[in-house]
Design an enzyme around this catalytic site. Structure first.
Site, short mmCIF file in Angstrom:
data_model
loop_
_atom_site.label_atom_id
_atom_site.label_comp_id
_atom_site.label_asym_id
_atom_site.label_seq_id
_atom_site.Cartn_x
_atom_site.Cartn_y
_atom_site.Cartn_z
CG HIS A 84 -2.21 -8.05 10.03
ND1 HIS A 84 -1.00 -7.73 9.45
CD2 HIS A 84 -2.80 -6.86 10.35
CE1 HIS A 84 -0.88 -6.40 9.40
NE2 HIS A 84 -1.96 -5.87 9.94
CB THR B 196 -9.03 0.01 13.32
OG1 THR B 196 -8.56 0.33 14.63
CG2 THR B 196 -9.06 1.25 12.47
CB CYS C 287 -2.18 -5.18 6.28
SG CYS C 287 -1.90 -3.53 6.91
CD GLU D 44 -1.41 -0.16 3.62
OE1 GLU D 44 -1.91 -1.24 3.89
OE2 GLU D 44 -1.72 0.91 4.15
#
Ligand SMILES: [Zn+2]
Lengths: 351, 155
Positions: free
Chosen positions: A238, A205, A114, A82
């Site tokens: 992640h 988030t 991601c 990104e």
């Protein structure tokens, strides 16, 4: 059915580090508290002459140094990032050229926050399983962006991981038994076309984004394969910081011992597209034949790619050089202050 | 340094993976690529050959008054590197403080941006070199370097 697998892997982490308290200090925050809260002690940053393309090339070279296969055999290169150096022009073609894989191949850049790098692994797997190619290369690479004085600035790291994906069983140090993805439209983090820094939805988030997608992906891939957390030796989620991966592991019924060896973000920051892939590399550095690994990447926007990986006997004959092991290679570093950091990250407008 | 686009493009093999040349008549390697062997002239049989990506520092200096495009990198080490096939090339050394570089230090090629044009131009990538101790391992080279102190540096 043909199973695709990992023939080699390589990780690149740039040389410079900045400690989280050094960033916090500039903005009048309590640095130790911030570092503890995030579970991140320091983060890596690239030099002024580095970008996600140079990281990707270095990781790719190390992956081929590891597997000792001929890069000219590669018929697909996918780079997920990104923080592409160009808005329009592929990074994958730069990587393919530098590695010596051109011209008989397909190449493209992937974008899914991601998880763009793990999407590249899936694309390579698909081509391998369909027997359209023998060898593919998937890379996650980011020089992560964080707006000055934004929470992201404390964690946005830099690095890349490359995986050589082979259709040939005899070349695989680890076989990817199954992949599954969980995707919804969840705007938790984004960067508009001409904006320099990404925006995020703060607390939003966490629960409806990271935790929901990673947990749902892990649960579903285990359900579809009839596996349970105790069937895995390692769990690699992640890792946007040092805390989330441990929490999601606990939520799913994994022990801390299953997830801890995969935690790389506390030492180099969140490397975005590279984070789960570097975490997996730290596991492959130590994994023994027969061990099983569950990987769940996460990309804002939002989705999670799950992989069930079984380590093969070949891994014992094909270990990367000790100096290339994640927990060795990060020792080659130098600390910089915020002013130097700002210069290298080009946060000074006149640059 | 402002590189015209055709030049950036033409130099990709040389800049990305050290494509040079080899003369089958006198068995010498050359970098950058030469069409004609300077030793054998008309009798030379020249073909493309990739140079090795490792070598040793032959000599080095510190650049503090850089060409344009490198302003933000000063001060930086610039070295003559003798590649493992004895071919010498000039390159920046990265990720190392001056005091760690020695004549005889082992180095390895790295991929970096070389010079930076304005924000709208094509990016020029190419080779720089990193110390192998640093590029690969701090674990493997615990002995202090026995190489002599630089005598022709700091020009
Ligand atoms: Zn000759």
């Amino acid at each position: 059915m043909v199973h695709a697998g990992i023939a080699g892997y390589g990780v690149y982490v740039p040389y410079m580090r900045i400690k989280i308290p050094e960033i916090a200090k500039v903005w009048g925050k309590d640095g130790d508290k911030a570092a503890r809260g995030l579970g991140v002690y320091e983060k890596a940053l690239g030099a002024i002459d580095e970008d996600s393309a140079t990281f990707a090339v270095e990781a790719g070279r190390r992956a081929f140094e590891h597997c000792k296969l001929d890069p000219a055999r590669v018929e697909a290169v996918y780079v997920g990032s990104e923080s592409k150096p160009y808005a329009v022009k592929p990074t994958a073609s730069i990587v393919a050229e530098a590695l010596g894989s051109t011209p008989h191949l397909t190449a493209a850049d992937f974008e899914f926050a991601c998880k763009a790098g793990t999407a590249g692994i899936q694309a390579c797997m698909g081509l391998c399983i369909a027997q359209m190619i023998d060898l593919g290369l998937a890379i996650g690479s980011d020089a992560a962006q964080g707006r000055p004085n934004d929470a992201l600035e404390m964690t946005a790291g830099a690095g890349a991981a490359a995986y050589v994906i082979s259709a040939k069983k005899e070349e695989q140090i680890a076989t990817i038994e199954k992949t599954y993805s969980y995707t919804t439209d969840t705007p938790d983090f984004w960067r508009r076309s001409h904006a320099e820094f990404p925006m995020h939805a703060g607390r939003f988030t966490a629960e409806p984004a990271y935790f929901k997608h990673v947990a749902e992906c892990a649960r579903e891939i285990m359900k579809r394969t009839g596996t349970k957390p105790e069937d895995f030796d390692y769990f690699v989620p992640h890792q946007p910081n040092g805390k989330f991966p441990v929490r999601v592991a606990k939520l799913l019924g994994f022990t801390e011992a299953q997830v801890k060896p995969a935690l790389v973000t506390p030492f180099i920051g969140n490397t975005y597209s590279a984070a789960a892939m570097i975490g997996l590399s730290a596991i492959l550095d130590i994994a023994k034949p027969g061990q099983r690994i569950l990987v769940t990447s996460y990309g804002s926007g939002a989705g999670s790619d799950g992989f069930i990986i079984t380590v093969n006997d070949l891994i014992d004959q094909k270990r990367p050089a000790k100096a290339r092991h994640f927990f060795e290679l990060i020792n080659n570093k130098t600390y910089v202050d915020y002013a130097t950091y700002a210069k290298h990250r080009r946060k000074i407008k006149s640059m | 340094m402002k590189h015209p686009l055709p030049l950036i493009w033409r130099m990709i093999p040389e800049k990305y993976y050290l494509m040079g040349s080899h003369c089958a008549t006198c068995k010498n390697d050359f970098f950058p690529f030469r069409q004609i062997c300077p030793n054998c002239r008309r009798l030379g049989k020249v073909s493309e050959k990739r140079m090795p990506t490792t070598g040793t520092v032959y000599s080095f200096t510190e650049v503090s008054a850089p060409p344009s495009g490198f302003e933000f990198e000063v001060p930086y080490p610039l070295a003559i590197i003798e590649l493992d096939n004895k071919v010498k090339i000039l390159a920046q050394i990265i990720d190392a403080p001056m005091e760690k570089i020695r004549i005889g230090s082992r180095v390895q090629m790295r991929f970096r941006r070389v010079g930076d044009d304005d924000e709208e131009s094509a990016i020029s990538y190419g080779y720089k070199f990193a110390l192998i101790e640093d590029a690969a391992s701090s674990a493997k080279t615990d002995k202090p370097a026995k190489t002599p102190k630089p005598t022709v540096s700091k020009g």
